[in-house]
Enzyme design. Structure first.
Site, PDB file in Angstrom:
ATOM      1  N   ASP A  16       0.403  -1.584  -0.256  1.00 40.37           N
ATOM      2  CA  ASP A  16      -0.149  -0.020   0.098  1.00 40.37           C
ATOM      3  C   ASP A  16       0.811   0.876   0.402  1.00 40.37           C
ATOM      4  O   ASP A  16       1.699   1.514   0.450  1.00 40.37           O
ATOM      5  CB  ASP A  16      -0.903  -0.153   1.447  1.00 40.37           C
ATOM      6  CG  ASP A  16      -1.812   0.978   1.260  1.00 40.37           C
ATOM      7  OD1 ASP A  16      -2.391   1.084   0.392  1.00 40.37           O
ATOM      8  OD2 ASP A  16      -2.631   1.361   2.158  1.00 40.37           O
ATOM      9  N   ASN A  39     -10.812  -2.314  -5.362  1.00 37.80           N
ATOM     10  CA  ASN A  39     -10.251  -0.976  -6.129  1.00 37.80           C
ATOM     11  C   ASN A  39     -10.746  -1.141  -7.463  1.00 37.80           C
ATOM     12  O   ASN A  39     -10.178  -0.208  -8.170  1.00 37.80           O
ATOM     13  CB  ASN A  39      -8.799  -1.995  -6.735  1.00 37.80           C
ATOM     14  CG  ASN A  39      -7.582  -1.683  -5.008  1.00 37.80           C
ATOM     15  OD1 ASN A  39      -6.997  -2.863  -4.431  1.00 37.80           O
ATOM     16  ND2 ASN A  39      -8.312  -0.988  -4.393  1.00 37.80           N
TER      17      ASN A  39
HETATM   18  C1  IPE Z   1      -5.266  -2.480   0.074  1.00 32.57           C
HETATM   19  O1  IPE Z   1      -5.045  -1.616   0.123  1.00 32.57           O
HETATM   20  C2  IPE Z   1      -5.399  -2.842  -1.711  1.00 32.57           C
HETATM   21  C3  IPE Z   1      -3.608  -3.267  -1.865  1.00 32.57           C
HETATM   22  C4  IPE Z   1      -2.485  -2.866  -1.509  1.00 32.57           C
HETATM   23  C5  IPE Z   1      -4.667  -4.378  -3.582  1.00 32.57           C
HETATM   24  P1  IPE Z   1      -6.179  -0.030  -0.118  1.00 32.57           P
HETATM   25  O2  IPE Z   1      -5.519   1.166  -0.487  1.00 32.57           O
HETATM   26  O3  IPE Z   1      -6.966  -0.669  -1.389  1.00 32.57           O
HETATM   27  O4  IPE Z   1      -7.299  -0.152   1.421  1.00 32.57           O
HETATM   28  P2  IPE Z   1      -7.231   0.856   1.176  1.00 32.57           P
HETATM   29  O5  IPE Z   1      -8.617   1.296   0.873  1.00 32.57           O
HETATM   30  O6  IPE Z   1      -6.905   2.076   2.533  1.00 32.57           O
HETATM   31  O7  IPE Z   1      -8.723   0.149   2.925  1.00 32.57           O
HETATM   32  C1  IPE Z   2      -1.749   0.016  -3.746  1.00 32.51           C
HETATM   33  O1  IPE Z   2      -1.096   1.859  -3.374  1.00 32.51           O
HETATM   34  C2  IPE Z   2      -2.181  -0.321  -4.892  1.00 32.51           C
HETATM   35  C3  IPE Z   2      -3.152  -0.853  -4.662  1.00 32.51           C
HETATM   36  C4  IPE Z   2      -4.449  -0.378  -4.270  1.00 32.51           C
HETATM   37  C5  IPE Z   2      -3.558  -0.936  -5.915  1.00 32.51           C
HETATM   38  P1  IPE Z   2      -2.819   2.634  -3.593  1.00 32.51           P
HETATM   39  O2  IPE Z   2      -2.522   2.997  -4.601  1.00 32.51           O
HETATM   40  O3  IPE Z   2      -4.026   2.040  -2.779  1.00 32.51           O
HETATM   41  O4  IPE Z   2      -2.247   4.081  -2.994  1.00 32.51           O
HETATM   42  P2  IPE Z   2      -2.635   4.681  -1.751  1.00 32.51           P
HETATM   43  O5  IPE Z   2      -2.364   4.112  -0.820  1.00 32.51           O
HETATM   44  O6  IPE Z   2      -3.450   5.576  -2.270  1.00 32.51           O
HETATM   45  O7  IPE Z   2      -1.400   5.966  -0.759  1.00 32.51           O
HETATM   46 MG    MG Z   3      -4.006   2.547  -0.602  1.00 30.33          MG
END
Ligand code: IPE
Ligand code: IPE
Ligand code: MG
Length: 241
Positions: free
Chosen positions: A31, A79
């Site tokens: 993340d 996502n």
């Molecule tokens: C979790 O991250 C999913 C992945 C790393 C693929 P998110 O960014 O989607 O999670 P939330 O929304 O902060 O809980």
């Molecule tokens: C994790 O990084 C990757 C996916 C969820 C695909 P994020 O895209 O959630 O990154 P932040 O949390 O918005 O910084």
């Molecule tokens: Mg995230």
């Protein structure tokens, strides 16, 4: 009085720590890609490219220190809520990664999640990569369009389709996507968020959790070392004394 400076641990030491602590399976919640990019005035898509590059480095390193199974959370069932452009960029990165993965010779790949909603061309590539790499000594599970609740429901329905009428814990364990892997010993989440976000809901019952404030693209091998050392200090009781 001079305090004796502690010698930094080298890779050989970390390999020993992994061995002695019984750490076989690490799962990473990758993340923070978006925030990493935004902080650098870059579009979020570039954060995902940097994240994909880092994923390769962390997988390689985890394997070098003797980890047997790595699972990564790459795209969740939630996502899809993101802007189309960002989702498309992630799909493209997966497609490009499969090109590279096909050239690996010691990694077995398994995609976990519901691949029915993935573009049929990419879905086929996922399946053929699995077939190509089956039985190899180091396992990488890529959680893609993955949700922990979705997985449990899927596992129960799979068990029912096999004629089972009263579902036991063993039935669920045998029908989740990771049925041929031990549960993760350690789950590492980057990005300074302290939650599970629907990852490995079933398998994480007794996993140790480790949270890092670093955004995923900046999470480096020395951060893996820190997580491994922290894991080795935990007392896993599994409900015992
Ligand atoms: C979790 O991250 C999913 C992945 C790393 C693929 P998110 O960014 O989607 O999670 P939330 O929304 O902060 O809980
Ligand atoms: C994790 O990084 C990757 C996916 C969820 C695909 P994020 O895209 O959630 O990154 P932040 O949390 O918005 O910084
Ligand atoms: Mg995230």
């Amino acid at each position: 009085m001079f305090k004796k400076k502690k010698k930094p641990l080298n890779t050989e030491d970390i390999i020993d720590v992994v061995k002695n602590s019984g750490l076989r399976h690490i799962a990473y919640i990758m993340d923070g890609n978006g925030r990493w990019a935004t902080a650098r005035s870059l579009p979020r898509e570039l954060g995902h490219s940097a994240g994909a590059k880092n994923f390769k480095e962390i997988v390689r390193y985890s394997r070098n220190v003797g980890i047997r199974y790595v699972t990564v959370y790459a795209f969740s069932t939630e996502n899809w809520k993101r802007p189309e452009r960002e989702v498309a960029a992630i799909m493209k990165l997966l497609d490009q990664y499969i090109d590279e993965a096909e050239l690996e010779d010691e990694i077995e790949f398994l995609f976990i999640g519901d691949r029915e909603s993935v573009d049929p061309r990419i879905r086929e590539r996922m399946t053929s990569l699995e077939k190509l790499t089956v039985g190899r000594p180091f396992r990488v599970n890529i959680a893609f369009n993955y949700g922990g609740r979705d997985e449990i429901v899927h596992a129960v329905n799979l068990a029912i389709s096999k004629g089972i009428t009263t579902i036991t814990e063993k039935d669920v364990s045998e029908n989740v996507y990771t049925s041929d892997c031990p549960d993760p010993d350690l789950i590492v989440r980057t990005g300074a968020e302290f939650r599970i976000s629907n990852f490995l809901m079933w398998q994480s019952a007794y996993s140790e959790l480790y949270f890092s404030d670093k955004m995923w693209p900046e999470f480096k091998p020395e951060d893996v070392d820190a997580a491994i050392i922290e894991f080795s200090k935990r007392k896993r009781r599994f409900g015992g004394v």
